[in-house]
Design an enzyme around this catalytic site. Structure first.
Site, mmCIF file in Angstrom:
data_model
loop_
_atom_site.group_PDB
_atom_site.id
_atom_site.type_symbol
_atom_site.label_atom_id
_atom_site.label_comp_id
_atom_site.label_asym_id
_atom_site.label_seq_id
_atom_site.Cartn_x
_atom_site.Cartn_y
_atom_site.Cartn_z
ATOM 1 N N HIS A 135 2.451 -12.444 -3.954
ATOM 2 C CA HIS A 135 1.336 -11.763 -4.617
ATOM 3 C C HIS A 135 -0.033 -12.336 -4.253
ATOM 4 C CE1 HIS A 135 4.012 -9.374 -7.025
ATOM 5 N NE2 HIS A 135 4.530 -10.414 -7.645
ATOM 6 N N VAL A 187 2.937 -5.240 12.065
ATOM 7 C CA VAL A 187 3.758 -5.694 10.936
ATOM 8 C C VAL A 187 4.120 -4.484 10.095
ATOM 9 C CG1 VAL A 187 3.885 -7.151 8.886
ATOM 10 C CG2 VAL A 187 2.615 -7.949 10.897
#
Length: 485
Positions: A135, A187
């Site tokens: 996070h 990615v």
């Protein structure tokens, strides 16, 4: 040939504490290590104690002022930094505690070190159960996470590999990692998570990336009660499709254990075997893989899960007995002293129709992508070499004690806190449970990202984090500053 598996662990990780009553307990990593040692799995691992990484390496993704703040703030001086505490979202969920910056250095070092090993073909799989703090944002802490070791590990892998796949099976959406790479196709992020009135509120099926990265963010929003059967039904087709079309050269797998049944903050119903099935499936593609920890707030189940998944990565799960071996934390596994856990009878609110609708949407998204893209992304100027890795000089290689190895690097005294083991009803956070939708609303739920929007507040909870992300920067592809959750 035999798969080479490296394992990063430092016994010091278990001595840090977020504070009395906080659900995040780093000691769970030491409990997992205890099982790994007492199941004799460590004998088949290349065990390493990672060197602490520098602040400069952290700033390959994170903002300088944020890293400087983490390095200087302490419980003693935090009152002098009220403005910065608010700016960087450090407070209740992400508290200031003794040794905070060293804790960040420690868990991040294992992830970067594992990536270095994969880059230099020193191992096929690298494990860092203390990592996976997904996070963390470029300029703020979030959801018990400070430095985002997942992002830093991926940036390291991008030095060698053209395409990296990030897979997240934590119950919470991998928002920090998705946001960091929202605008690049080098990615692909793929997250399976609970979505709705649940932290962090992101991860809508329609959040697919932006610009060059459009289509390379894959989100599977789930409802509470997700069980082994449902998870297998969706995980395998999605990952198979990604592997066939995206063809990643390396994988980062975040194995948050808060998706297990009985988790204090979670509301899924996975067993240890159901959770590990995802690990086994990713492993079956024989792609260099960095395996990380993540969430998980019922410590004994987290330890069970990560020890079993270590066995899976070693192809030794079939030889593992169900009986917990005697060790330092043996009594924690009372009353049954078993490795595997039984799912509860909670209702699975993920109907087959709902799962199929989401699956169709994701397959359509993936079909539209070009096969095996390749574009350049700057990953920072820091140079990592195998010299930063040291085999552990006592981390279970001889007697499995987890002691020894470069002991002069830090003060000898630990930071053990008597309340690290606080385990009563007062230490349990209520689940953020919202009522699920009926089967008759499945199609509408799927089209709106997996939840029924009843009011404006609910609608805001599911809004995209970065609908207009800028171009990739030198320190962080797609990195950007956003307001806190």
């Amino acid at each position: 040939r035999k798969r080479r598996v490296s394992y990063f662990y430092d016994a010091e990780i278990g001595n840090f504490t977020y504070g009395t009553g906080h659900p995040m307990k780093p000691h769970r990593v030491r409990m997992a290590h205890d099982l790994i040692v007492n199941f004799d799995l460590y004998k088949h691992l290349d065990v390493y104690r990672p060197s602490l990484i520098s602040r400069e390496e952290m700033t390959r993704f994170h903002a300088d002022d944020y890293v400087n703040f983490l390095q200087t703030v302490t419980p003693d001086n935090m009152l002098e930094h009220q403005r910065l505490l608010q700016r960087f979202n450090v407070g209740d969920d992400c508290p200031v505690f003794d040794g905070l910056f060293e804790f960040c250095q420690l868990y991040t070092a294992g992830s970067v070190g594992g990536a270095v090993q994969l880059n230099h073909d020193m191992s096929d799989v690298a494990i860092n159960w203390s990592g996976g703090l997904h996070h963390g944002k470029k300029s703020e802490a979030s959801g018990f996470c400070y430095i985002n070791d997942c992002v830093l590990g991926i940036l390291e892998l991008l030095k060698r590999y053209q395409r990296v796949l990030y897979v997240d099976i934590d119950i919470h959406h991998g928002d920090g990692v998705e946001e960091a790479f929202f605008t690049t196709d080098r990615v692909m992020t793929c997250s399976f998570h609970r979505y709705g009135a649940f932290f962090p509120g992101t991860g809508d099926v329609r959040d697919v990336g932006y610009g060059p990265g459009k289509g390379y963010a894959v989100n599977f929003p789930l409802r509470e009660g997700n069980n082994d059967e449902s998870f297998r039904q969706i995980f395998r087709p999605v990952i198979t499709h990604i592997m066939q079309f995206y063809r990643p050269e390396a994988v980062v797998l975040q194995c948050g254990a808060d998706s297990l049944c009985g988790d204090r903050l979670g509301s899924f119903n996975l067993t240890v075997k159901g959770h590990a099935d995802a690990v086994a499936f990713v492993k079956s593609f024989n792609v260099p893989t960095l395996v990380l920890g993540g969430g998980g707030y019922t410590m004994k189940n987290v330890a069970r899960c990560w020890a079993y998944e270590t066995a899976v990565l070693l192809d030794r799960e079939e030889t593992l007995p169900d009986e917990i071996p005697y060790g330092e934390y043996f009594e924690y596994y009372a009353p049954d002293y078993r490795l595997h856990i039984t799912p509860s009878n909670m209702e699975n609110k993920n109907s087959r129709r709902y799962l199929e609708l989401i699956l169709e949407q994701l397959q359509e998204q993936l079909r539209d992508l070009p096969c095996a893209p390749s574009v350049q992304v700057q990953t920072g100027s820091m140079h990592q070499t195998p010299d930063m890795l040291r085999p552990s000089e006592g981390e279970g290689e001889e007697d499995g004690s987890g002691e020894g190895g470069d002991s002069d690097r830090r003060p000898a005294e630990g930071r053990a806190h008597p309340l690290e083991f606080f385990d009563s009803g007062k230490d349990q956070d209520a689940d953020a449970v919202s009522s699920g939708a009926g089967a008759d609303a499945d199609a509408a739920a799927a089209s709106s990202g997996g939840m029924e929007v009843e009011d404006e507040a609910d609608a805001d909870a599911g809004s995209p984090v970065a609908a207009a992300a800028g171009p990739a920067s030198a320190s962080a592809p797609g990195g950007m500053d956003v307001e806190g959750d």
